[in-house]
Design a protein around this motif. Structure first.
Motif, PDB file in Angstrom:
ATOM      1  N   ILE A  50       0.548   3.510   3.339  1.00 36.38           N
ATOM      2  CA  ILE A  50       1.078   4.447   2.526  1.00 36.38           C
ATOM      3  C   ILE A  50       1.333   3.390   1.268  1.00 36.38           C
ATOM      4  N   LEU A  51       1.343   3.583   0.671  1.00 34.48           N
ATOM      5  CA  LEU A  51       1.313   1.794  -0.562  1.00 34.48           C
ATOM      6  C   LEU A  51       1.915   2.835  -1.481  1.00 34.48           C
ATOM      7  N   ALA A  52       3.759   2.241  -1.449  1.00 31.40           N
ATOM      8  CA  ALA A  52       4.596   2.508  -2.836  1.00 31.40           C
ATOM      9  C   ALA A  52       5.018   1.282  -3.594  1.00 31.40           C
ATOM     10  N   ASN A  53       3.572   1.846  -4.796  1.00 32.04           N
ATOM     11  CA  ASN A  53       4.328   0.526  -5.647  1.00 32.04           C
ATOM     12  C   ASN A  53       3.516  -0.706  -5.777  1.00 32.04           C
ATOM     13  N   PRO A  54       2.703  -0.833  -4.987  1.00 27.59           N
ATOM     14  CA  PRO A  54       1.862  -2.539  -4.047  1.00 27.59           C
ATOM     15  C   PRO A  54       1.967  -3.313  -5.127  1.00 27.59           C
ATOM     16  N   ALA A  55       2.247  -4.539  -4.665  1.00 27.40           N
ATOM     17  CA  ALA A  55       2.626  -5.835  -5.432  1.00 27.40           C
ATOM     18  C   ALA A  55       1.479  -6.342  -5.355  1.00 27.40           C
ATOM     19  N   THR A  56       0.438  -5.985  -5.715  1.00 24.03           N
ATOM     20  CA  THR A  56      -1.383  -6.379  -5.612  1.00 24.03           C
ATOM     21  C   THR A  56      -1.986  -7.285  -7.483  1.00 24.03           C
TER      22      THR A  56
ATOM     23  N   LYS B 238      11.167 -16.267  -2.017  1.00 33.39           N
ATOM     24  CA  LYS B 238       9.425 -14.866  -2.032  1.00 33.39           C
ATOM     25  C   LYS B 238       9.097 -14.523  -2.413  1.00 33.39           C
ATOM     26  N   LEU B 239       9.071 -15.532  -4.308  1.00 29.09           N
ATOM     27  CA  LEU B 239       8.798 -15.336  -5.340  1.00 29.09           C
ATOM     28  C   LEU B 239       7.203 -15.974  -5.014  1.00 29.09           C
ATOM     29  N   GLU B 240       6.947 -16.776  -4.595  1.00 26.28           N
ATOM     30  CA  GLU B 240       6.038 -17.550  -4.206  1.00 26.28           C
ATOM     31  C   GLU B 240       4.579 -16.711  -3.388  1.00 26.28           C
ATOM     32  N   MET B 241       5.585 -16.202  -2.042  1.00 29.48           N
ATOM     33  CA  MET B 241       5.071 -15.391  -1.121  1.00 29.48           C
ATOM     34  C   MET B 241       4.187 -14.436  -2.180  1.00 29.48           C
ATOM     35  N   LEU B 242       4.759 -13.674  -2.581  1.00 26.21           N
ATOM     36  CA  LEU B 242       4.813 -12.388  -3.509  1.00 26.21           C
ATOM     37  C   LEU B 242       2.533 -12.555  -4.201  1.00 26.21           C
ATOM     38  N   ARG B 243       3.256 -14.078  -4.556  1.00 30.40           N
ATOM     39  CA  ARG B 243       2.443 -14.511  -5.415  1.00 30.40           C
ATOM     40  C   ARG B 243       0.951 -15.083  -4.697  1.00 30.40           C
ATOM     41  N   LEU B 244       1.246 -15.302  -3.110  1.00 31.86           N
ATOM     42  CA  LEU B 244       0.453 -15.368  -2.498  1.00 31.86           C
ATOM     43  C   LEU B 244       0.128 -14.207  -1.721  1.00 31.86           C
ATOM     44  N   ALA B 245       0.367 -13.090  -1.378  1.00 30.84           N
ATOM     45  CA  ALA B 245       0.489 -11.605  -0.812  1.00 30.84           C
ATOM     46  C   ALA B 245      -0.834 -11.384  -1.619  1.00 30.84           C
ATOM     47  N   SER B 246       0.121 -11.136  -3.438  1.00 30.22           N
ATOM     48  CA  SER B 246      -1.027 -10.854  -4.593  1.00 30.22           C
ATOM     49  C   SER B 246      -2.750 -11.136  -4.129  1.00 30.22           C
ATOM     50  N   ALA B 247      -2.589 -12.703  -3.672  1.00 26.79           N
ATOM     51  CA  ALA B 247      -3.600 -13.257  -4.174  1.00 26.79           C
ATOM     52  C   ALA B 247      -4.687 -12.082  -2.924  1.00 26.79           C
ATOM     53  N   TYR B 248      -3.974 -12.693  -1.960  1.00 27.97           N
ATOM     54  CA  TYR B 248      -4.669 -12.168  -0.158  1.00 27.97           C
ATOM     55  C   TYR B 248      -5.049 -11.303  -0.146  1.00 27.97           C
ATOM     56  N   ALA B 249      -4.584 -10.284  -0.618  1.00 29.53           N
ATOM     57  CA  ALA B 249      -4.527  -8.441  -0.281  1.00 29.53           C
ATOM     58  C   ALA B 249      -5.877  -8.472  -1.389  1.00 29.53           C
ATOM     59  N   ASN B 250      -5.412  -8.887  -2.352  1.00 33.76           N
ATOM     60  CA  ASN B 250      -6.658  -8.426  -3.873  1.00 33.76           C
ATOM     61  C   ASN B 250      -7.978  -9.166  -2.579  1.00 33.76           C
ATOM     62  N   SER B 251      -7.941 -10.398  -2.087  1.00 35.63           N
ATOM     63  CA  SER B 251      -9.121 -11.196  -1.978  1.00 35.63           C
ATOM     64  C   SER B 251     -10.177  -9.722  -0.977  1.00 35.63           C
ATOM     65  N   ARG B 252      -9.467  -9.199  -0.487  1.00 39.80           N
ATOM     66  CA  ARG B 252      -9.434  -8.918   0.866  1.00 39.80           C
ATOM     67  C   ARG B 252     -10.103  -7.183   0.973  1.00 39.80           C
ATOM     68  N   LEU B 253     -10.034  -6.770  -0.495  1.00 44.42           N
ATOM     69  CA  LEU B 253      -9.915  -5.751  -0.285  1.00 44.42           C
ATOM     70  C   LEU B 253     -11.108  -4.620   0.016  1.00 44.42           C
ATOM     71  N   HIS B 254     -12.258  -5.681  -0.209  1.00 46.90           N
ATOM     72  CA  HIS B 254     -13.996  -4.828   0.181  1.00 46.90           C
ATOM     73  C   HIS B 254     -13.923  -4.640   1.867  1.00 46.90           C
ATOM     74  N   ALA B 255     -12.886  -5.258   2.171  1.00 51.85           N
ATOM     75  CA  ALA B 255     -12.862  -4.800   4.070  1.00 51.85           C
ATOM     76  C   ALA B 255     -11.947  -3.905   4.092  1.00 51.85           C
ATOM     77  N   VAL B 256     -10.640  -3.041   4.001  1.00 51.22           N
ATOM     78  CA  VAL B 256     -10.076  -2.276   3.749  1.00 51.22           C
ATOM     79  C   VAL B 256     -10.564  -0.677   3.998  1.00 51.22           C
ATOM     80  N   LYS B 257     -11.099   0.105   4.780  1.00 51.06           N
ATOM     81  CA  LYS B 257     -11.691   1.064   5.438  1.00 51.06           C
ATOM     82  C   LYS B 257     -10.440   2.287   5.779  1.00 51.06           C
ATOM     83  N   ALA B 258      -9.162   1.929   5.904  1.00 45.14           N
ATOM     84  CA  ALA B 258      -8.325   2.836   6.202  1.00 45.14           C
ATOM     85  C   ALA B 258      -8.211   3.935   5.104  1.00 45.14           C
ATOM     86  N   GLN B 259      -8.024   5.035   5.654  1.00 43.12           N
ATOM     87  CA  GLN B 259      -7.202   6.458   4.635  1.00 43.12           C
ATOM     88  C   GLN B 259      -5.983   5.676   4.488  1.00 43.12           C
ATOM     89  N   THR B 260      -6.005   5.944   2.712  1.00 44.29           N
ATOM     90  CA  THR B 260      -4.700   5.674   1.904  1.00 44.29           C
ATOM     91  C   THR B 260      -4.627   6.340   0.602  1.00 44.29           C
TER      92      THR B 260
END
Length: 737
Positions: free
Chosen positions: A214-220, A326-348
């Motif tokens: 359950i993703l509320a306003n994701p920071a991707t 936190k903002l630097e973490m947000l930047r890294l988190a966004s890039a990390y998550a976007n680079s792995r979207l292809h592997a996400v299979k969960a109901q979303t």
């Protein structure tokens, strides 16, 4: 509320556990005083209260002792009480004040006391916070969520510097541990902003795990936000001072107080808005130990006032250096998550107006709610209602639309019943298929006007055969099977289902087309969120299994044997039944001794007239291609059937609207099948009963068509005049019975 223990958090990222008051640690004062929270997932009571869906479609409660209970629970119900006890921003600030104290501990889980009311088979819900890290983003949802979930919230202390990847590992270990402990229950990851990136990363790492995101306003999309280029400027700003920091902080997704600014920008009426601002100002000033930026000077402009309050709250939670981290973490988190979207299979489930991703999202099920672009701390956001409408609540590997169903609470039903569509749909330069979608959405959201414009008259038959106005002739105890005629576009559904709830408090479980629940592929059909109201009111996908479960749970079931062919009929086919040649429901009804109630409904010819039907559309290649495209997006029904009923092509006929007339419903005398199980195993006897039901439906339609001619209030204008003099809530008379 007093509690028998306080909190002790793990120092090695382990799951939550209890530390009793009598603990020998001697460290109770060092632990956070989390008043209304608990850290144990153990069952502290030998008696639990479970709630369920009653046999007659209403709610019930029962107690289970130590020895347990062997009765199969066929549903859950979320009571109205938590809606009245919903926490507020005052509670949020009171508990945040305790949580932001630095204790030097690592990130850890805590569980709100409200979640202790959940049933033993409730799914686990892990809340992953935004950049504030406090973990109270669901505080306004705890009461209701706590009835159906085991809630754990992640708390990240202010001065903690755990990296994004380590946070992902923490959540991943917890997920794997809990899955090993209870492998048959799903685990929900509810993430907001940064937390949504953590959820996506975890889902990508363990794609075979049964997760629901359950993703509320994701920071991707952080790399494309206005915040990205402002980080260097923020580094140059002083630690304190009324510079442009409020404006910068307002851009952060997931800021708890951003909704106040949003409300002002949306142009809410000045009076109520100012009153709300004043109340919230008093609330926040009681809990914040900081001073206004400009000394004792108050901003006269409400927007600047709230911008200042934003700065105070976030600055208290996230000092400048922490905010930069936190903002630097947000930047890294966004890039990390976007680079792995292809592997996400969960109901979303994505709670946003539009996708935040710059690439094709490859999860197995994506449900986009275009009506919800709010924060989880905002008034009017009810996550339980969203999950129910989206069909996203389940307690097993797959959703069971019967046993996982939660009847609408009075508040939810009131919102559905009173909903209206005020949107203007511009059809200029739109393709025919896009116009079809717009009309479908408008019809599904504009529910209340259908009820008001058609002034429905419902008649039922008592045991002695007497016809009465209202639903007093409807059996209270199930199973009951209502079999009837499907009017054009199914317009009879909303008044029908609503009146059963209003008059008898009965949830009518409709057997519906799969297009309301799933898609074979993306295309031109409306978003699944368009049909939230149907799922909220208990609709289930058509299948023999679901039909069996509904009857076995003694529900009130609504069945249209004519299906889509009847609802999308041709010209001059009003009130013509298109039923299969062979019976489809008699044996199943007899197996459970269900009462079969045949009913008829008329009034579609007073609403509109079909002037361009399926046969006309199929003669034009452009429209024929569009119909094929729509039909191929969903599961095909009755592929083995023959005749007209086998034609389940999806299309929208051309309709000439009329000044609304009136809808009339007539429910005939119930046909008993109790004790006829053996008799109706005979194919001939079964078919005879099937034809009897069909004949009764046709007689009901003929009766209504004749009687409505004597209704002085059949037309809209006389009804409006009557209600003007007698009140708009008064019941408008009809023909003599």
């Amino acid at each position: 509320m007093a509690i028998s223990g306080t909190y002790s958090f793990s120092v090695n990222f382990s799951p939550v556990f209890r530390c009793d008051v009598t603990s020998a640690s001697g460290n109770l004062k060092r632990n956070l005083d989390l008043k209304r929270l608990a850290v144990s997932t153990e069952q502290t009571s030998t008696s639990t209260t479970t709630t369920g869906f009653a046999e007659n479609g209403r709610t019930w409660k029962k107690s289970t002792g130590e020895e347990g209970d062997t009765t199969r629970r066929v549903g859950v119900e979320v009571s109205e009480e938590p809606e009245r006890n919903r926490k507020s921003l005052k509670d949020y600030f009171g508990e945040v004040k305790d949580l932001i104290r630095s204790d030097g501990g690592p990130p850890r889980w805590f569980s709100p006391l409200e979640s202790r009311s959940h049933t033993p088979d409730s799914p686990l819900l892990l809340f992953l916070p935004g950049i504030d890290g406090v973990g109270l983003g669901l505080i306004m949802q705890h009461q209701r969520l706590g009835q159906i979930f085991d809630i754990w919230s992640l708390h990240i202390p202010v001065e903690d510097r755990t990296s994004f990847t380590d946070l992902v590992k923490l959540v991943e270990r917890t997920v794997m541990s809990e899955n090993h402990r209870l492998p048959n229950r799903p685990i929900y990851l509810v993430g907001e902003s940064l937390g949504a990136c953590i959820a996506l990363a975890v889902a990508a790492h363990i794609p075979d795990m049964d997760l629901v995101l359950i993703l509320a306003n994701p920071a991707t999309s952080f790399s494309k936000s206005q915040m990205q280029p402002l980080i260097p400027i923020l580094k140059l700003l002083p630690d304190q001072g009324p510079l442009s920091v409020p404006f910068i902080l307002k851009l952060i997704e997931g800021n708890p107080l951003r909704m106040a600014v949003d409300n002002l920008v949306k142009g809410l009426p000045l009076g109520p808005t100012f009153g709300e601002l004043s109340q919230n100002l008093l609330t926040m000033s009681s809990y914040l130990s900081v001073r206004l930026l400009n000394g004792d000077e108050l901003y006269s402009d409400a927007l600047n006032l709230y911008a200042s309050l934003q700065f105070m709250v976030v600055a208290d939670i996230l000092p400048k250096q922490t905010l930069l981290w936190k903002l630097e973490m947000l930047r890294l988190a966004s890039a990390y998550a976007n680079s792995r979207l292809h592997a996400v299979k969960a109901q979303t489930l994505i709670l946003s107006r539009s996708l935040y991703f710059g690439m094709v999202y490859s999860v197995s099920v994506v449900y986009l709610n275009p009506l919800l672009e709010k924060h989880l701390l905002e008034d009017g956001v009810d996550l339980v209602t969203v999950l129910k409408g989206a069909g996203f609540y389940r307690r097993g590997k797959y959703i069971d639309y019967v046993s996982d169903f939660m009847p609408p609470t009075p508040t939810e039903f009131k919102k559905l019943h009173e909903s209206s569509s005020y949107e203007v749909y511009d059809t200029k330069e739109k393709s025919p298929m896009e116009q079809v979608n717009m009309l479908t959405i408008a019809l599904s959201r504009g529910l209340r006007w259908i009820y008001l414009a058609t002034g429905p008259v419902l008649l039922s038959t008592l045991d002695g055969g007497k016809i009465v106005r209202g639903l007093s002739g409807i059996p209270s105890e199930g199973p009951v099977l209502f079999v009837g005629y499907h009017m054009l576009l199914g317009l009879e559904l909303f008044p029908l289902v609503s009146q059963f709830m209003i008059e008898r408090n009965i949830v009518l479980r409709g057997i519906a087309h799969p297009l309301l629940f799933t898609r074979l592929k993306d295309g031109s059909l409306p978003e699944l969120s368009t049909y939230d109201s149907f799922r909220m009111m208990g609709a289930v996908p058509v299948s023999a299994t679901n039909f069996y479960k509904l009857l076995s749970s003694k529900s009130h079931v609504l069945l249209y044997p004519g299906g889509m062919r009847e609802a999308l009929h041709r010209k001059d086919e009003e009130y013509k039944l298109h039923w299969p040649e062979q019976s489809e429901f008699v044996r199943m009804a007899a197996r459970f001794g269900a009462k079969i109630v045949p009913f008829g409904v008329v009034g579609e010819d007073d609403i509109g007239q079909v002037v361009f039907d399926y046969d006309d559309l199929m003669k034009i290649p452009y429209f024929r291609a569009g119909i094929d495209e729509l039909t191929n997006e969903v599961v095909k029904l009755r592929i083995d059937a023959s005749g007209e009923v086998a034609n389940q092509d999806i299309h929208l006929p051309g309709i000439l609207p009329k000044v609304p007339g009136r809808f009339y419903y007539y429910f005939g005398k119930p046909i008993e099948t109790e004790g006829r199980k053996q008799e109706l195993r005979d194919r001939k006897k079964c078919h005879e009963l099937y034809l009897e039901v069909k004949s009764e439906v046709e007689k009901s339609i003929a009766y209504l068509k004749e009687k409505r001619e004597n209704d002085p209030y059949r037309n809209l204008l006389p009804r409006l005049m009557y209600q003007t003099t007698h009140g708009f809530t008064s019941e408008v008379p009809t023909f003599d019975l």
